[in-house]
Design a protein around this motif. Structure first.
Motif, short mmCIF file in Angstrom:
data_model
loop_
_atom_site.label_atom_id
_atom_site.label_comp_id
_atom_site.label_asym_id
_atom_site.label_seq_id
_atom_site.Cartn_x
_atom_site.Cartn_y
_atom_site.Cartn_z
N SER A 54 2.67 1.59 -3.45
CA SER A 54 1.75 1.86 -4.56
C SER A 54 1.38 3.34 -4.64
O SER A 54 0.88 3.80 -5.67
CB SER A 54 0.49 1.02 -4.42
N LYS A 55 1.65 4.09 -3.57
CA LYS A 55 1.35 5.52 -3.56
C LYS A 55 2.49 6.35 -4.15
O LYS A 55 2.34 7.57 -4.33
CB LYS A 55 1.06 5.98 -2.12
N ASP A 96 -4.55 -4.54 5.84
CA ASP A 96 -3.54 -3.99 6.73
C ASP A 96 -4.22 -3.69 8.05
O ASP A 96 -4.89 -2.68 8.20
CB ASP A 96 -2.95 -2.72 6.11
N SER A 128 -8.02 -2.48 7.89
CA SER A 128 -8.22 -1.47 6.85
C SER A 128 -9.26 -1.85 5.82
O SER A 128 -9.98 -0.99 5.31
CB SER A 128 -6.89 -1.17 6.14
N ASN A 129 -9.37 -3.13 5.48
CA ASN A 129 -10.30 -3.56 4.44
C ASN A 129 -11.52 -4.29 4.99
O ASN A 129 -12.22 -4.98 4.26
CB ASN A 129 -9.58 -4.47 3.43
N ARG A 155 0.83 -1.21 0.00
CA ARG A 155 0.00 0.00 0.00
C ARG A 155 0.87 1.26 0.00
O ARG A 155 0.57 2.23 -0.70
CB ARG A 155 -0.92 0.03 1.23
N LYS A 156 1.94 1.24 0.76
CA LYS A 156 2.82 2.41 0.83
C LYS A 156 3.55 2.64 -0.49
O LYS A 156 3.62 3.76 -0.99
CB LYS A 156 3.83 2.23 1.97
#
Length: 342
Positions: free
Chosen positions: A59-60, A260, A263-264, A56-57
């Protein structure tokens, strides 16, 4: 954000990082991606992570092709692969065999990691499929190695990396499947065994298995309690794939997804059951589990029940008492405690 020690070691060897299509494997540092972009402004940079939080980190980061799965495949070859040594030596061997087909014939692999994490054993672990393996540098308690792959490596077949074992729980027999790097390889760990012996007597409705690993808890609940709807989550792609394999091997239904922490997660659960993780890499981390214990109530029904197992030295009781109206320590054996809340 400070760079990890392995990333700092890589950057002091920046002459090795020049490439047209580099692939970062299990890199934890978004800032290292940006440094690599500065070194290679015209490159097509890819990142593959089995950890969803790290994915996630990364991908940003703009213009990074980020991938998250248990299996990385690509037709285009990479001229450089930078591999951060994983916590599992078996997973390291899995990754090497998986990555061999995507390295260009003139490409190079760099392996970096913490010395205490086992990176010094990497050459021996990789000896059957690599050549020209050499140590390049060491600093900040880390080591950096390089190598290329041998010719004529057998085609990668993920099915050949799946292992399985059988457990008995509540008079039911189940087959547990797992890929490399998944917790409790080849056997039922003591903590989970204690948890399975102290489940609520009548489970029904929506159930969440948090940090599912190979899917042991969720599969057992679904096998023993037919009127359940099982959701299973994990941060690790290898675990997610393993849990799905476990469900399939036992002809069970369930929803397995990456998250995470919470988170989902959406919706409300009647039951939450977990052997939550508290180890990450070579260091001990409690943040993920403590955040889970603090926040999980928001995803539970009014009469929802939480049952977790934890090492007895972990002080989770005060957190649980703060956030739940009913708390009980229902078992304490072999260094593990079973906490029950409602």
């Amino acid at each position: 954000m400070a760079l990890s020690n392995p990333s700092q070691l890589l950057l002091r060897n920046d002459d090795l990082l020049e490439a047209n299509s580099p692939l970062l494997v299990n890199c934890p540092d978004p800032e290292f991606c940006r440094e690599l972009q500065a070194i290679n402004p015209d490159a097509s940079i890819s990142a593959y992570n089995v950890n969803f939080a790290e994915h996630r980190k990364l991908s940003k980061v703009a213009n990074i092709h980020a991938h998250f799965s248990e299996y990385y495949q690509r037709e285009t070859k990479h001229d450089l692969i930078i591999l951060y040594f994983p916590k599992s030596k078996h997973e390291f061997q899995y990754l090497l065999n998986m990555l061999a087909p995507v390295l260009h014939k003139d490409g190079l692999v760099l392996v970096v990691g913490d010395n205490k994490g086992g990176v010094k054993s990497s050459q021996k672990l990789a000896s059957n499929i690599t050549q020209a393996y050499q140590k390049l540098d060491s600093a900040r308690h880390c080591s950096l190695f390089s190598f290329t792959f041998q010719d004529d490596i057998p085609a990668f077949n993920i099915k050949s990396w799946v292992e399985s074992f059988t457990i008995e729980s509540g008079g039911k027999s189940l087959t547990i499947c797992h890929l490399p790097g998944v917790f409790s390889r080849g056997e039922l760990d003591k903590g989970t065994a204690l948890l399975l012996n102290n489940l609520p007597h009548d489970i029904k409705g929506k159930v969440l298995d948090f940090g599912c690993g190979a899917g042991v808890i969720g599969a057992v609940i679904k096998k023993r309690f037919k009127h359940t709807e099982i959701d299973m989550l994990d941060v690790n792609a290898m675990a997610i794939a393993s849990a799905r394999l476990t469900l399939d091997a036992n002809n069970l239904s369930g929803n397995v997804f990456a998250s995470d922490g919470l988170s989902n997660v959406s919706g409300k659960y009647q039951y939450v059951v977990s052997n939550p993780p508290f180890h990450q890499g070579i260091k001990t981390h409690y943040t993920t589990t403590e955040t889970f214990l603090t926040d999980v109530r928001r995803f539970m029904t009014v009469n929802g029940q939480l049952t977790i197992v934890a090492n007895s030295f972990l002080k989770y009781a005060p957190i649980l008492k703060q956030h739940f109206s009913k708390y009980e320590l229902i078992a304490n054996a072999q260094g593990f405690s079973i906490h029950y809340c409602k």
